[in-house]
Design an enzyme around this catalytic site. Structure first.
Site, short mmCIF file in Angstrom:
data_model
loop_
_atom_site.label_atom_id
_atom_site.label_comp_id
_atom_site.label_asym_id
_atom_site.label_seq_id
_atom_site.Cartn_x
_atom_site.Cartn_y
_atom_site.Cartn_z
N THR A 1 0.85 -1.20 0.00
CA THR A 1 0.00 0.00 0.00
C THR A 1 0.88 1.25 0.00
O THR A 1 2.07 1.18 0.29
CB THR A 1 -0.90 0.05 1.25
N ASP A 2 0.28 2.38 -0.34
CA ASP A 2 1.00 3.65 -0.27
C ASP A 2 0.22 4.61 0.62
O ASP A 2 -0.81 4.25 1.19
CB ASP A 2 1.24 4.24 -1.67
N GLN A 3 0.70 5.83 0.75
CA GLN A 3 0.08 6.76 1.69
C GLN A 3 -1.28 7.25 1.23
O GLN A 3 -1.96 7.95 1.98
CB GLN A 3 1.01 7.93 1.99
N ALA A 4 -1.69 6.90 0.02
CA ALA A 4 -3.06 7.20 -0.39
C ALA A 4 -4.02 6.12 0.14
O ALA A 4 -5.22 6.19 -0.10
CB ALA A 4 -3.15 7.29 -1.91
#
Lengths: 172, 172, 172, 172
Positions: free
Chosen positions: B57-60
């Site tokens: 996952t990423d920070q979005a």
């Protein structure tokens, strides 16, 4: 050619967990709001230097093909930056860009620790989308290693499509 | 639907540094040579389960778009396997597949720890190339998250184009 | 030994951008709140199967050493799950675990596409921290490839230390 | 402080699949052999700039903890380079370094696109091993984000322990 890692003032402000930052960045990085965004993006192309990391290679001895889109994203970030903005500033102002299409053509393998030039070109902006193309070459020889393209959609923090920010797509 | 991680006998034999293996695998994994390859690939489609990892996952808050091609490669591996082969066996016999084209359309975000179905379809085989398409759906609802396609070229250990192995593209 | 990818009912609910999900998961995944958490974690150890992916190898022909901690995190996730919880449920209830210490000893290389057993042991829980140890072995031979340990701190959504949830560290 | 991405002449020559390179690097990169290695490593510490990439963040909004060891490896590479060598040259001469121990203490989260200083210190060299310690700080404020250490063993192309190269551990 602009090296990727020049000095700039950025502002790292996110959403949600960003409040996790125990030691907030100082006022060296004041928040910038939409009114202070650049009037207009003018630079349509930017070249950065990429040095493949060891962990980006695979057992075939070359850079794994899934790493190139990571570099493309770095290219977009730096193209935005030379136009006066950090992507993190956009997110802070509720403007997100999500990749909706990606295409890559791999011409020749890239190797660990060599110097590559990645050119990122903003080829088209509409009221809702922005298109980029990418060109990855070996420095020195200029041999073409890969080409790519992507389409990003502009969305708000809820993931709903929203209008492109004014400075990227000015109203007439 | 076939789960990704069923039991199989594989043979892990590579090149070069593979001799680094201090404790070689036992004869539980005998080497297989070209003569013992399957006569013909017959299964053209395979669905595996993907569970996004936290680091994907990423920070979005969604799975980063560069992770999908990693999953596509897993899909190809499992499609090959249900046809009777491990990709590592191919490499051992001097048959390599390199990605020359990749395309992805992202429809909806994927999230951490949800169950996804990835269908990998071998859509076309020529004497030198193999094409796949991919379809990623959320399990349960069947909602389409992403589609993709790729073209792989068959090369030898020197990276020179070579003919597709017989079992994938039989001579008439 | 429990395979990593068995069937379970999970609930994927996050923060922030999670509202981005255009097609929300159905009530097949009802939200679970703290009151419905398990009374107590009882299972202290869990073994999952790991199959190294192609992109996890490096040009030395072995799995890159930075991939092991990714697997350790998968091990923790599954250990939590056999105790009745998905980590995503914890995050939804404002309970986060952040890694504060990590240690790995690499004994022998791991290879692409071989089957590995990763045992994750919860070795100690205090009111603020939880410690795990890890043991990675080759399936079949049982040869030890790596050992590891980690310490996680329990924090709230602002990153401030908070008490361990009751079901993990019951008040006397 | 030396920036990570200065200009240097490197020689990218590997093993095995490296012959895959269709367009070999020109004599701009002549092969260097052991005799031409530096006489002695003298610089024991090196600081590079790290800018976290978007895909290195996770849904908690911070850099994922497994990324730090990737940076540590970059730090080692640059420390070697200021001593006159590219790691790729070592591999070409049959000298490999494999990580046998790794430890990290995470103090504060790192964020997307901020500028970090990573100091890599070579703390000890024996005839068979080399130890490094790492210190990651936020630029500007100097706030400590993480500390780490690692032990690397010197092995030959077969993975067998071998003596440290002369220039790193001179015979008396």
């Amino acid at each position: 050619m602009v090296e990727c890692f020049n000095c700039w003032k950025i502002q790292i402000i996110g959403r949600g967990k960003k409040t996790m930052r125990v030691n907030p960045r100082t006022d060296e990085y004041p928040a910038r709001t939409l009114e202070n965004f650049p009037v207009c993006t003018k630079i349509a192309s930017q070249t950065i230097t990429i040095i493949p990391r060891y962990n980006e290679t695979d057992q075939a001895g070359v850079v794994h093909h899934t790493v190139y889109p990571v570099w493309f994203e770095m290219g977009r970030t730096e193209l935005l930056r030379v136009n006066g903005l950090a992507y993190s500033e956009l997110e802070k102002n509720g403007i997100y860009f999500v990749v909706v299409e990606l295409a890559v053509k791999y011409r020749r393998p890239a190797f660990y620790d060599e110097k590559l030039d990645l050119e990122t070109i903003c080829s088209r902006i509409t009221s809702a989308r922005v298109e980029h193309s990418y060109c990855l070459k070996r420095q020195g020889t200029g041999v073409l290693l890969a080409e790519g393209s992507s389409i990003l959609a502009c969305v708000d923090s809820s993931g709903r499509p929203r209008r492109m920010p004014e400075f990227m797509y000015p109203e007439k």
